[in-house]
Write a protein that holds these residues in place. Sequence first.
Motif, PDB file in Angstrom:
ATOM      1  N   ASP A  27     -77.698  59.501  38.839  1.00 24.50           N
ATOM      2  CA  ASP A  27     -78.353  58.509  39.691  1.00 24.50           C
ATOM      3  C   ASP A  27     -77.664  57.160  39.495  1.00 24.50           C
ATOM      4  O   ASP A  27     -78.006  56.409  38.588  1.00 24.50           O
ATOM      5  CB  ASP A  27     -79.841  58.402  39.340  1.00 24.50           C
ATOM      6  CG  ASP A  27     -80.602  57.502  40.304  1.00 24.50           C
ATOM      7  OD1 ASP A  27     -79.964  56.802  41.121  1.00 24.50           O
ATOM      8  OD2 ASP A  27     -81.849  57.482  40.244  1.00 24.50           O
ATOM      9  N   PRO A  28     -76.678  56.820  40.324  1.00 23.44           N
ATOM     10  CA  PRO A  28     -75.907  55.573  40.132  1.00 23.44           C
ATOM     11  C   PRO A  28     -76.746  54.305  40.255  1.00 23.44           C
ATOM     12  O   PRO A  28     -76.353  53.260  39.732  1.00 23.44           O
ATOM     13  CB  PRO A  28     -74.838  55.640  41.235  1.00 23.44           C
ATOM     14  CG  PRO A  28     -74.776  57.068  41.650  1.00 23.44           C
ATOM     15  CD  PRO A  28     -76.154  57.612  41.450  1.00 23.44           C
ATOM     16  N   LYS A  29     -77.881  54.373  40.943  1.00 20.17           N
ATOM     17  CA  LYS A  29     -78.691  53.169  41.143  1.00 20.17           C
ATOM     18  C   LYS A  29     -79.724  52.954  40.037  1.00 20.17           C
ATOM     19  O   LYS A  29     -80.430  51.962  40.049  1.00 20.17           O
ATOM     20  CB  LYS A  29     -79.401  53.235  42.503  1.00 20.17           C
ATOM     21  CG  LYS A  29     -78.439  53.171  43.681  1.00 20.17           C
ATOM     22  CD  LYS A  29     -79.140  52.796  44.970  1.00 20.17           C
ATOM     23  CE  LYS A  29     -80.029  53.900  45.477  1.00 20.17           C
ATOM     24  NZ  LYS A  29     -80.602  53.573  46.800  1.00 20.17           N
ATOM     25  N   ARG A  30     -79.815  53.898  39.110  1.00 18.49           N
ATOM     26  CA  ARG A  30     -80.813  53.763  38.044  1.00 18.49           C
ATOM     27  C   ARG A  30     -80.295  52.828  36.950  1.00 18.49           C
ATOM     28  O   ARG A  30     -79.253  53.083  36.341  1.00 18.49           O
ATOM     29  CB  ARG A  30     -81.131  55.128  37.446  1.00 18.49           C
ATOM     30  CG  ARG A  30     -82.100  55.057  36.263  1.00 18.49           C
ATOM     31  CD  ARG A  30     -82.604  56.418  35.880  1.00 18.49           C
ATOM     32  NE  ARG A  30     -81.541  57.389  35.714  1.00 18.49           N
ATOM     33  CZ  ARG A  30     -81.669  58.697  35.905  1.00 18.49           C
ATOM     34  NH1 ARG A  30     -82.830  59.179  36.299  1.00 18.49           N
ATOM     35  NH2 ARG A  30     -80.654  59.515  35.718  1.00 18.49           N
ATOM     36  N   PRO A  31     -81.006  51.735  36.639  1.00 20.39           N
ATOM     37  CA  PRO A  31     -80.568  50.832  35.569  1.00 20.39           C
ATOM     38  C   PRO A  31     -80.654  51.509  34.199  1.00 20.39           C
ATOM     39  O   PRO A  31     -81.664  52.137  33.863  1.00 20.39           O
ATOM     40  CB  PRO A  31     -81.556  49.663  35.657  1.00 20.39           C
ATOM     41  CG  PRO A  31     -82.127  49.734  37.040  1.00 20.39           C
ATOM     42  CD  PRO A  31     -82.168  51.190  37.369  1.00 20.39           C
ATOM     43  N   VAL A  32     -79.586  51.384  33.412  1.00 22.43           N
ATOM     44  CA  VAL A  32     -79.552  51.896  32.040  1.00 22.43           C
ATOM     45  C   VAL A  32     -79.280  50.719  31.113  1.00 22.43           C
ATOM     46  O   VAL A  32     -78.293  50.000  31.274  1.00 22.43           O
ATOM     47  CB  VAL A  32     -78.473  52.977  31.869  1.00 22.43           C
ATOM     48  CG1 VAL A  32     -78.429  53.443  30.417  1.00 22.43           C
ATOM     49  CG2 VAL A  32     -78.736  54.161  32.798  1.00 22.43           C
ATOM     50  N   LEU A  33     -80.163  50.529  30.135  1.00 23.88           N
ATOM     51  CA  LEU A  33     -80.005  49.452  29.153  1.00 23.88           C
ATOM     52  C   LEU A  33     -79.627  50.068  27.819  1.00 23.88           C
ATOM     53  O   LEU A  33     -80.262  51.028  27.363  1.00 23.88           O
ATOM     54  CB  LEU A  33     -81.301  48.651  28.991  1.00 23.88           C
ATOM     55  CG  LEU A  33     -81.700  47.717  30.142  1.00 23.88           C
ATOM     56  CD1 LEU A  33     -82.410  48.489  31.238  1.00 23.88           C
ATOM     57  CD2 LEU A  33     -82.599  46.608  29.644  1.00 23.88           C
ATOM     58  N   PHE A  34     -78.587  49.537  27.194  1.00 27.45           N
ATOM     59  CA  PHE A  34     -78.149  50.021  25.885  1.00 27.45           C
ATOM     60  C   PHE A  34     -78.834  49.261  24.765  1.00 27.45           C
ATOM     61  O   PHE A  34     -79.131  48.066  24.886  1.00 27.45           O
ATOM     62  CB  PHE A  34     -76.635  49.859  25.733  1.00 27.45           C
ATOM     63  CG  PHE A  34     -75.841  50.950  26.385  1.00 27.45           C
ATOM     64  CD1 PHE A  34     -76.148  52.281  26.159  1.00 27.45           C
ATOM     65  CD2 PHE A  34     -74.773  50.640  27.210  1.00 27.45           C
ATOM     66  CE1 PHE A  34     -75.414  53.282  26.755  1.00 27.45           C
ATOM     67  CE2 PHE A  34     -74.034  51.644  27.803  1.00 27.45           C
ATOM     68  CZ  PHE A  34     -74.351  52.973  27.572  1.00 27.45           C
ATOM     69  N   MET A  35     -79.042  49.964  23.667  1.00 25.95           N
ATOM     70  CA  MET A  35     -79.452  49.331  22.415  1.00 25.95           C
ATOM     71  C   MET A  35     -78.341  49.555  21.401  1.00 25.95           C
ATOM     72  O   MET A  35     -77.806  50.661  21.306  1.00 25.95           O
ATOM     73  CB  MET A  35     -80.753  49.948  21.893  1.00 25.95           C
ATOM     74  CG  MET A  35     -81.955  49.727  22.785  1.00 25.95           C
ATOM     75  SD  MET A  35     -83.425  50.586  22.170  1.00 25.95           S
ATOM     76  CE  MET A  35     -83.002  52.307  22.527  1.00 25.95           C
ATOM     77  N   THR A  36     -77.975  48.499  20.680  1.00 23.67           N
ATOM     78  CA  THR A  36     -76.907  48.618  19.702  1.00 23.67           C
ATOM     79  C   THR A  36     -77.182  47.711  18.516  1.00 23.67           C
ATOM     80  O   THR A  36     -77.811  46.663  18.668  1.00 23.67           O
ATOM     81  CB  THR A  36     -75.544  48.253  20.336  1.00 23.67           C
ATOM     82  OG1 THR A  36     -74.534  48.268  19.337  1.00 23.67           O
ATOM     83  CG2 THR A  36     -75.586  46.879  20.982  1.00 23.67           C
ATOM     84  N   ALA A  37     -76.727  48.146  17.345  1.00 22.47           N
ATOM     85  CA  ALA A  37     -76.910  47.337  16.137  1.00 22.47           C
ATOM     86  C   ALA A  37     -75.778  46.344  15.948  1.00 22.47           C
ATOM     87  O   ALA A  37     -75.846  45.484  15.081  1.00 22.47           O
ATOM     88  CB  ALA A  37     -77.009  48.253  14.909  1.00 22.47           C
ATOM     89  N   GLY A  38     -74.726  46.425  16.749  1.00 21.94           N
ATOM     90  CA  GLY A  38     -73.577  45.527  16.622  1.00 21.94           C
ATOM     91  C   GLY A  38     -73.367  44.731  17.883  1.00 21.94           C
ATOM     92  O   GLY A  38     -73.197  45.298  18.967  1.00 21.94           O
ATOM     93  N   GLY A  39     -73.380  43.405  17.762  1.00 21.63           N
ATOM     94  CA  GLY A  39     -73.255  42.556  18.949  1.00 21.63           C
ATOM     95  C   GLY A  39     -71.864  42.512  19.535  1.00 21.63           C
ATOM     96  O   GLY A  39     -71.658  42.014  20.622  1.00 21.63           O
TER      97      GLY A  39
END
Length: 548
Positions: A76-88
């Motif tokens: 689904d190209p229109k679905r927003p995906v947010l990443f979580m990461t421990a390194g900025g």
Amino acid sequence: MPRLLVIDDDRTVPLLVRKAVSGLEIGGEPVEVSAALTAREGMHLAKSEQPDVVLLDLVLPGVRGSELFSSLHADDPKRPVLFMTAGGTSDTAIEAMKQGAFDYLLKPLDLPKLRDLLTTALESRRLMSTKVGLSAQSGDKMPTDLFVGRTESAVQVYKSIGLVAAQDVTVLVRGESGTGKELVARAIYHHGKRQDKPFMAINCAAIPDALLESELFGHEKGAFTGADRQRIGKFEQCSGGTIFLDEIGDTTLPMQAKMLRLLQEQRFERVGGNTTIKTDVRVIAATNRPLEKMVDEGQFRGDLFFRLNEFSIDIPPLRERGEDVLLLVEFFLSRFKRDLGQTELEGIAPEAVELLRNYAWPGNVRELQSVLRKAILHSTGPVIVPKDLPAEVRGDRRAVGPASPLSGPPATGRPAERPAETPAAPPPPDAAASPAPPAPDAAAASANGQPTGEASPQPTPAPEPPKETGPPSDLRPLLDAALAENSEDIYADSLELMERYVVTRILDRTGGNQSRAAKLLGITRGSLRNKIRGLGITIEQVIGSDED
């Protein structure tokens, strides 16, 4: 119901996310959160539940989060995906942003920031998923987002959308505040060739100038104080899709220069960077300001105006749309009675319909929506009657609003002028030639051969208090009238009166200079303009609340 999927092997993260979205509603509905501990489980839930937004950890057992993102994005190209990461400074996160991720968060999660990002992502998903209909009919079966109208001016808007939607050109949508410019922009998107790609809306007036450039073009780490990591801007993030730039007339000249280059070359540099980035976005812009006049006055770049104005759509104000008012009333009434749980509501009395038809609607469709919501909530029976309508629609002069006497005399943009005083009675004809008789004490002293000297000093009268201009600061008349009517809007009306007093007083202090007024108030210039329009304050040679 909006759905959010959390994919993270840390069991505490879904709990934090549920806490962050507690009480949050998108489109009037609460957010439902589901969770997966592994990539495989996450992909299964993504296919079965079709979530609106995915919150994805970059480090998962047995697979990289960026690899899972590729599968989610392909699904689904229109679905927003947010990443979580421990390194900025994660190169993986930056690369994923370039591939189309919506944003990313640093761990440990900041709940207020998480809530803001999720709200933005869910709302973006709603805008991309909910198609804008164009119809000349009304009723319960119409879609939620619809540009309603069947007058000639409304039909002309439909025709314009049909002509330009499939053409990959820049569009300028023009109209007063509240007329539905974003609906038109979304209709162009949904009927265009880029409808399967992202759509992002940016209100240029709502973001301070210092932050707008970073929001649109991104920035490099260390570009300015607080830039502790690289940020991908909206033009880069939305490559292949459509960006809606609302209130573009409120941007500064330096920002306009950068926008011009992007429109001409589809290239730009991030703030603080030297690398030229190529993108591919369609721009739809909107404004309620007279750009031609601004060009003549040097407030808006002429070359940018010509570039934006490749195709223009003018939305008429509601007061010029005749019978569309009643069509919109029917449409919103059927929607709001469901949203507010007033399903027993049958309609509007003819007397109330006539008031709605004859009202000028300075706030356009947005004001009409507000009026109908209030009327439904105030209604005590199955039919809305005139007493259920706000006072300004009924023509009640006690109302707090642009037509209210409580808004007081206009506040000038110059030092306050004293009202004309009643002239004193004219002196007798020979008064100029005859000196006034001496006071009795002075006459007696003269008769005894004593010098008269100066007359005995008289007590100095107390100075008059300064005449106050603009809306009154005393809430007592409003409260007395509201209590007498058993009003249920006392709090909102009191806040409105207070806000009008503060804004008018500051504008009076700055002589009508909106930039200085915004600085004193601690808000952006665009926010001040919105308040001026919403409160009915006029700025010409004088500043004051509309009395019309």
